[in-house]
Design a protein around this motif. Structure first.
Motif, PDB file in Angstrom:
ATOM      1  N   LYS A  17       0.989  -1.746   0.146  1.00 47.59           N
ATOM      2  CA  LYS A  17      -0.327   0.567  -0.026  1.00 47.59           C
ATOM      3  C   LYS A  17       1.088   1.773   0.146  1.00 47.59           C
ATOM      4  O   LYS A  17       0.501   2.393  -0.361  1.00 47.59           O
ATOM      5  N   GLY A  18       2.089   1.582   0.874  1.00 46.94           N
ATOM      6  CA  GLY A  18       3.116   2.332   0.866  1.00 46.94           C
ATOM      7  C   GLY A  18       3.460   2.686  -0.741  1.00 46.94           C
ATOM      8  O   GLY A  18       3.443   3.993  -0.752  1.00 46.94           O
ATOM      9  N   LYS A  19       4.097   1.332  -1.286  1.00 44.92           N
ATOM     10  CA  LYS A  19       4.589   2.375  -3.105  1.00 44.92           C
ATOM     11  C   LYS A  19       3.327   2.552  -3.848  1.00 44.92           C
ATOM     12  O   LYS A  19       3.858   3.793  -4.454  1.00 44.92           O
ATOM     13  N   ILE A  20       2.249   2.104  -4.035  1.00 39.53           N
ATOM     14  CA  ILE A  20       1.071   2.195  -4.414  1.00 39.53           C
ATOM     15  C   ILE A  20       0.403   4.021  -3.822  1.00 39.53           C
ATOM     16  O   ILE A  20       0.443   4.610  -5.018  1.00 39.53           O
ATOM     17  N   LEU A  21       0.877   4.623  -2.637  1.00 37.85           N
ATOM     18  CA  LEU A  21       0.153   5.090  -2.350  1.00 37.85           C
ATOM     19  C   LEU A  21       1.440   6.665  -2.666  1.00 37.85           C
ATOM     20  O   LEU A  21       0.663   8.420  -3.157  1.00 37.85           O
ATOM     21  N   ALA A  22       2.742   6.220  -2.217  1.00 29.97           N
ATOM     22  CA  ALA A  22       3.449   7.256  -2.723  1.00 29.97           C
ATOM     23  C   ALA A  22       4.058   7.716  -4.827  1.00 29.97           C
ATOM     24  O   ALA A  22       3.448   8.137  -4.912  1.00 29.97           O
ATOM     25  N   TRP A  23       3.162   6.495  -5.057  1.00 31.16           N
ATOM     26  CA  TRP A  23       3.197   6.700  -6.942  1.00 31.16           C
ATOM     27  C   TRP A  23       1.838   7.435  -7.217  1.00 31.16           C
ATOM     28  O   TRP A  23       2.098   8.379  -7.485  1.00 31.16           O
ATOM     29  N   GLN A  24       0.993   7.269  -6.186  1.00 33.06           N
ATOM     30  CA  GLN A  24      -0.731   8.077  -6.298  1.00 33.06           C
ATOM     31  C   GLN A  24      -0.302   9.293  -5.885  1.00 33.06           C
ATOM     32  O   GLN A  24      -1.308  10.111  -7.026  1.00 33.06           O
ATOM     33  N   LEU A  25      -0.307   9.119  -4.415  1.00 34.69           N
ATOM     34  CA  LEU A  25      -0.269  11.057  -4.475  1.00 34.69           C
ATOM     35  C   LEU A  25       1.323  12.083  -4.979  1.00 34.69           C
ATOM     36  O   LEU A  25       0.462  12.797  -4.841  1.00 34.69           O
ATOM     37  N   GLY A  26       2.258  10.471  -4.893  1.00 38.09           N
ATOM     38  CA  GLY A  26       3.260  11.731  -5.962  1.00 38.09           C
ATOM     39  C   GLY A  26       2.637  12.379  -7.281  1.00 38.09           C
ATOM     40  O   GLY A  26       3.622  13.967  -7.121  1.00 38.09           O
ATOM     41  N   LYS A  27       2.087  11.580  -7.336  1.00 40.59           N
ATOM     42  CA  LYS A  27       1.509  12.113  -9.527  1.00 40.59           C
ATOM     43  C   LYS A  27       0.818  13.343  -8.683  1.00 40.59           C
ATOM     44  O   LYS A  27       0.525  14.462  -8.988  1.00 40.59           O
ATOM     45  N   MET A  28      -0.731  13.218  -7.803  1.00 40.68           N
ATOM     46  CA  MET A  28      -1.298  14.954  -7.380  1.00 40.68           C
ATOM     47  C   MET A  28      -0.407  15.777  -6.975  1.00 40.68           C
ATOM     48  O   MET A  28      -0.585  16.794  -7.152  1.00 40.68           O
TER      49      MET A  28
END
Length: 196
Positions: free
Chosen positions: A93-104
């Protein structure tokens, strides 16, 4: 407002940083609750990712009454860190969130050398409708060296849209995306004000 001042967060104590992170999470909880409904976890996520030199707070009697985070074409006020995301939410979940939130949140939102972008503006519940938001925007417009200032606002947030229009911001476009929809955000106005 009596006994208030606006200060850069990097000049303040750790307690002010914690108050600012709590205010950020509380004010934008509807956007972030898809990540987790635990506010403490969101605070642990965002606190180390805040770029303290890009965040200004209005202090009222040494308490954070409001915040404004202003970025430029080089960096944003929140820079998502994969290590932090993984430490708070685990490896998957941490890696997915880092990618998703990083884009936003982490990619610069403006291109112009003299363009600024209001990442976040928020006031504490007891300070709402008392001019804090206007004071923070006026500070950013006059005190930071930009020719134009952009901001996004939820289309449904009519009080905020009204404030920005009164302060001279004009709608440039309507923004929608799959990432926004996944975060529970329907649509946002992109607004702009020429300062010089």
């Amino acid at each position: 407002m009596e006994n208030t001042e606006i200060r850069c967060l990097n000049q303040l104590e750790a307690s002010h940083v914690q108050q600012t992170a709590a205010l950020l999470v509380d004010s934008f909880f509807s956007m972030f609750k898809g990540i987790t409904k635990e506010r403490e976890l969101l605070q642990r996520l965002f606190t180390p990712c805040m770029q303290l030199d890009l965040i200004y707070v209005l202090l009222k009697e040494e308490r954070v009454a409001g915040l404004i985070a202003v970025s430029d074409s080089r960096r944003r006020a929140i820079v998502m860190n994969e290590e932090t995301c993984v430490s708070v939410f685990g490896p998957v979940k941490g890696k997915i969130l880092a990618w998703q939130l990083g884009k936003m949140l982490s990619i610069p939102a403006v291109k112009g050398e003299r363009s600024g972008y209001v990442d976040f503006i928020a006031t504490s519940p007891e300070s709402r409708r008392k001019g804090v938001g206007g004071q923070l925007l006026t500070f950013a417009e006059a005190g930071l060296d930009f020719d134009e200032l952009y901001l996004d606002v939820l289309k449904d947030n009519l009080p905020a849209v009204s404030l920005y229009e009164k302060m001279g911001y004009r709608t440039e476009s309507l923004k929608k995306s799959i990432l926004m929809r996944l975060a529970g955000i329907k649509a946002m106005y992109i607004m702009k004000k020429k300062l010089r």
